[in-house]
Each structure stands twice: as C-alpha cells, then as structure tokens.
Design a protein around this motif. Structure first.
Motif, PDB file in Angstrom:
ATOM      1  N   UNK A 221       0.814  -1.214   0.000  1.00 36.30           N
ATOM      2  CA  UNK A 221       0.000   0.000   0.000  1.00 36.30           C
ATOM      3  C   UNK A 221       0.849   1.267   0.000  1.00 36.30           C
ATOM      4  N   UNK A 222       1.811   1.362   0.902  1.00 38.11           N
ATOM      5  CA  UNK A 222       2.587   2.605   0.986  1.00 38.11           C
ATOM      6  C   UNK A 222       3.389   2.896  -0.276  1.00 38.11           C
ATOM      7  N   UNK A 226       2.894   6.133  -2.711  1.00 37.68           N
ATOM      8  CA  UNK A 226       4.001   7.034  -3.051  1.00 37.68           C
ATOM      9  C   UNK A 226       4.150   7.188  -4.569  1.00 37.68           C
ATOM     10  N   UNK A 227       3.588   6.234  -5.312  1.00 40.26           N
ATOM     11  CA  UNK A 227       3.663   6.301  -6.769  1.00 40.26           C
ATOM     12  C   UNK A 227       2.433   6.916  -7.418  1.00 40.26           C
ATOM     13  N   UNK A 248       1.020   6.609   6.280  1.00 33.39           N
ATOM     14  CA  UNK A 248       1.528   7.917   6.721  1.00 33.39           C
ATOM     15  C   UNK A 248       0.667   9.032   6.126  1.00 33.39           C
ATOM     16  N   UNK A 249      -0.014   9.770   6.969  1.00 31.25           N
ATOM     17  CA  UNK A 249      -1.001  10.714   6.475  1.00 31.25           C
ATOM     18  C   UNK A 249      -0.399  11.967   5.853  1.00 31.25           C
ATOM     19  N   UNK A 250       0.934  12.116   5.911  1.00 29.84           N
ATOM     20  CA  UNK A 250       1.558  13.218   5.176  1.00 29.84           C
ATOM     21  C   UNK A 250       1.547  12.953   3.671  1.00 29.84           C
ATOM     22  N   UNK A 251       1.414  11.676   3.275  1.00 32.27           N
ATOM     23  CA  UNK A 251       1.470  11.354   1.845  1.00 32.27           C
ATOM     24  C   UNK A 251       0.276  11.909   1.073  1.00 32.27           C
ATOM     25  N   UNK A 252      -0.974  11.714   1.527  1.00 33.46           N
ATOM     26  CA  UNK A 252      -2.070  12.338   0.786  1.00 33.46           C
ATOM     27  C   UNK A 252      -1.996  13.863   0.795  1.00 33.46           C
TER      28      UNK A 252
END
Length: 324
Positions: A221-222, A226-227, A248-252
C-alpha cells in the motif's frame, strides 16, 4: 433443502453437506431456486468470522447466485414468478433455495449465460463500482491494479481497458502477470521482484498513476501510494494480504490525493438504483463480448468446500462456480 452448512467458524474443511430448513421470504424479499453460485473471497472470510457481516450459526455461505424466482413477498413489485435472476445474497447461496432482499435481485437479460453470470456479478460489480463511482476513472488516465490476477483485480484490469484507461497490472508472479496481459493490461509489475514505487515512476515518466485499485493491503500500500500522481485517487477495496496497512497521512497531503473506501455490499443497499444501472451495464458488456469474464471451474454442491479451498490456493486462477 440440501445445503453446505457452516456450524462453527473455521476453514473450508469444517463445512458440512446436509439439510437446512427451506427459507421463507419476508414481505420485501424474493425466494430464489438456486441454479449456480459463484465462489468469492468474502465467502472465505465469512466462514472464518472475519467479514464485515456476521451471520448467526448455522448458516450456508455463498453470496452470488443465479436462479429462478419461485416465491415473492407481498411488497415485491419489480419481479414475477419464473423470472431468471442474478442475486447478491451475502450468504445462503450454497443451498437449493435462498431468500434475498428484492433490491439485491436483478432480472437476467435474455441470452446471457447463467454460469457466466454467476461467475461475474460479484467481482465485476465491485470493480465497476470502484472505478466508476468511487474513482471517477476518465478515458486516458493511468490505472494501477494491485493483486491484478485475483477476482476483483482481473475484473478491474478488464474494466479499466473498456473504460479507456492505460492499465498497469501488478502481481507476485510472471504467470499471474501473463494472465493480466491476456485481459488487456498495457504494462505489468512483478512486485515480488521489482521495486514497486520505482517501477511506477519508470512506466509513467515520473508522473505517477491517476488511480490505484488496491484489494491487497499490507506492504504494497505505501509504495503504491508514493507512486500516485497529483490529485490521484487511491481506492481501498480490501485486505486479501491479511494485514490492514498504516498509512503515513503526510502522503495524501503532499500528493493532493484522495484515499477512497470501496464497499460494494453497502453501496448496493444504500444506492440500489445506481447499483441496478451498473449491473445492467455489466450485463450489456457481457452480451456484447466486451467482458470475457473469468475462466470457470465447475463444482457440485456436495463438493463446494473444494471450491473454497481452491480459492485459498493462490496458484489456481479459475473462478469456482457451484452448480446446484
């Protein structure tokens, strides 16, 4: 009536072939004489008490059936005795009869093969709802499908191509990826041998994918998130891996993307008219030959537990259909 019975939660070998009382439809239900029942991953979860819905013991699994209407509740107006129908019953389908809420029963279009219909409704209904209603897939966008050789994954590959997307299929073996190419995948990723995030960047010229279809969860998932491209949509379909990932909620935030839940079972209850429209479209594509559907392996009712065991063997790619 004859049925496959779950008397205690556990693996498929615990199931018994025996007798259950004939069901009686409520006022807003339809009684269906079952002719064929498709086998799906939720059937595995429900007999292990790991699914969102938890029927009382004893019960018969099987959530996707084709058959004939043999009884009608007093409030049912959209169907009649003798109709050939598709039905999403949740459980109870591995039996000679099942009572189903009328808003989850759909008249079968003429000329549509019943065995193919029983093998298609659940997976393709889920994937079409995901791509159309939740992902808002547009022609020309790039779609990444994780677990692409599984039931909903392969359906997403095929539907993504019909809807005009460039499809990248990701799976764990080259044999599985060949199956995806046979269903129209433009590119493939072996995420057991290749770096998933880097391969996504390579295949999209660093842009990322517009939509990720994820029925797997776990460690994939992560890197898939990230892609994803700017303003992409990440579709959470399920966790066949068995692990619910921590995102990691910084990604969205950094991606400006959406993480979207896909729960077809509840959608079909909450928005029956839209679901009805989707099912009609899928039937039309089947009749037109645009959807090939899965490769089918037939089982008898008395041997239905073998169909569930085969589903657990991820090296076998045929869709199990129990003929009643």
């Amino acid at each position: 009536m004859k049925a496959i019975i779950c008397e205690k939660f556990g693996p498929p070998e615990n199931l018994k072939f025996g007798e259950l009382p004939n069901p009686l439809p409520d006022n807003d239900q339809v009684l269906v004489k079952v002719e064929a029942c498709g086998i799906n991953f939720p059937d595995i979860l429900i007999i292990q008490n790991k699914y969102q819905f938890k029927p009382e013991l004893p019960f018969s699994p099987g959530g996707e059936v084709v058959g004939e209407v043999i009884g009608l509740g007093e409030k049912v107006e959209n169907l009649k005795l003798g109709d050939s129908v598709l039905a999403i019953c949740g459980w109870g389908g591995l039996a000679e009869q099942v009572a189903v809420d009328s808003n989850r029963v759909f008249k079968l279009q003429d000329r549509l093969d019943k065995k193919l219909a029983a093998a298609t409704l659940y997976n393709y209904g889920t994937s079409f709802h995901a791509l159309k209603d939740r992902g808002k897939l547009k022609e020309g966008e790039t779609l990444l499908v994780l677990g692409a050789s599984g039931g909903v994954g392969l359906a997403a590959v095929e539907l993504g191509k019909i809807m005009g997307a460039k499809v990248i299929a990701a799976a764990s073996t080259n044999e599985k990826l060949q199956l995806c190419r046979d269903r129209g995948a433009d590119d493939t990723i072996n995420y057991e041998q290749e770096d998933l995030k880097q391969k996504i960047k390579d295949l999209t010229n660093d842009k990322g994918v517009d939509i990720v279809f994820d029925p797997v969860g776990g460690k994939y998932t992560e890197p898939a998130l990230r892609g994803i491209a700017w303003k992409g949509r990440y579709l959470i379909v399920g966790f066949s891996n068995g692990e619910i990932p921590k995102i990691p909620m910084n990604l969205p935030l950094l991606k400006g993307c959406e993480i979207v839940g896909v729960f077809w079972g509840r959608f079909s209850n909450m928005e029956p008219e839209q679901n009805f429209t989707n099912i009609l479209q899928l039937q039309s594509w089947l009749l037109e030959g645009k959807i090939k559907g899965p490769r089918i392996q037939e089982y008898s009712l008395s041997n239905a537990s073998s169909a569930l065991e085969a589903l657990l063997d991820r090296k076998k790619f045929n869709k199990g259909v129990v003929m009643i």
